[in-house]
Design a protein around this motif. Structure first.
Motif, PDB file in Angstrom:
ATOM      1  N   SER A  86     -32.778 -33.796  33.487  1.00 17.96           N
ATOM      2  CA  SER A  86     -32.015 -32.643  33.039  1.00 17.96           C
ATOM      3  C   SER A  86     -30.544 -33.025  33.019  1.00 17.96           C
ATOM      4  N   ALA A  87     -29.813 -32.403  32.121  1.00 17.12           N
ATOM      5  CA  ALA A  87     -28.370 -32.595  31.985  1.00 17.12           C
ATOM      6  C   ALA A  87     -28.033 -34.069  31.795  1.00 17.12           C
ATOM      7  N   TRP A  88     -27.236 -34.620  32.676  1.00 21.52           N
ATOM      8  CA  TRP A  88     -26.731 -35.980  32.488  1.00 21.52           C
ATOM      9  C   TRP A  88     -27.807 -37.037  32.667  1.00 21.52           C
ATOM     10  N   LEU A  89     -28.851 -36.778  33.459  1.00 20.39           N
ATOM     11  CA  LEU A  89     -29.926 -37.765  33.615  1.00 20.39           C
ATOM     12  C   LEU A  89     -30.675 -37.987  32.299  1.00 20.39           C
ATOM     13  N   LEU A  90     -30.815 -36.927  31.513  1.00 18.60           N
ATOM     14  CA  LEU A  90     -31.472 -37.049  30.217  1.00 18.60           C
ATOM     15  C   LEU A  90     -30.643 -37.923  29.284  1.00 18.60           C
TER      16      LEU A  90
END
Length: 114
Positions: A86-90
């Motif tokens: 999610s968010a920056w990990l994606l």
């Protein structure tokens, strides 16, 4: 899972939900302002602020919760560590092909030790 799968997921997810939340918040604030100033009863005599405002609050909180939960529940997981992208990990997983949490490649299947 491949990087292309994550890009397809990201494109599907980037619907204008922020606009929906903004419109709901604006309408909520408008009804709140009309209710507190007493104009809501003048416009709609049958609408009491004691009944409609708590109902509206519950509906708005329910809609915002559903929107938030779909953003939390839907993202795919890393095949190695199980952390949701999610968010920056994606974005890290799409750009590098590696999980931003454990650093392993998302395109390699985890080994089954069983």
């Amino acid at each position: 899972m491949t990087r292309e799968d994550l890009v397809r997921y990201l494109r599907r997810r980037q619907r204008p939900r922020i606009y929906l939340i903004a419109v709901i918040g604006l309408l909520y604030f408008l009804v709140f302002a009309l209710s507190m100033s007493g104009h809501l009863v003048k416009i709609f005599p049958g609408w009491s602020q004691d009944r409609w405002f708590p109902t509206l609050t519950a509906v708005v909180m329910g809609v915002v919760t559903v929107i938030g939960l779909t953003n939390y529940i839907a993202p795919p997981k890393c095949p190695h560590c199980g952390v949701r992208f999610s968010a920056w990990l994606l974005h890290i997983a799409i750009a590098s092909g590696n999980c931003g949490f454990c650093g392993k490649s998302i395109e390699e299947a985890p080994l089954n030790d069983g």
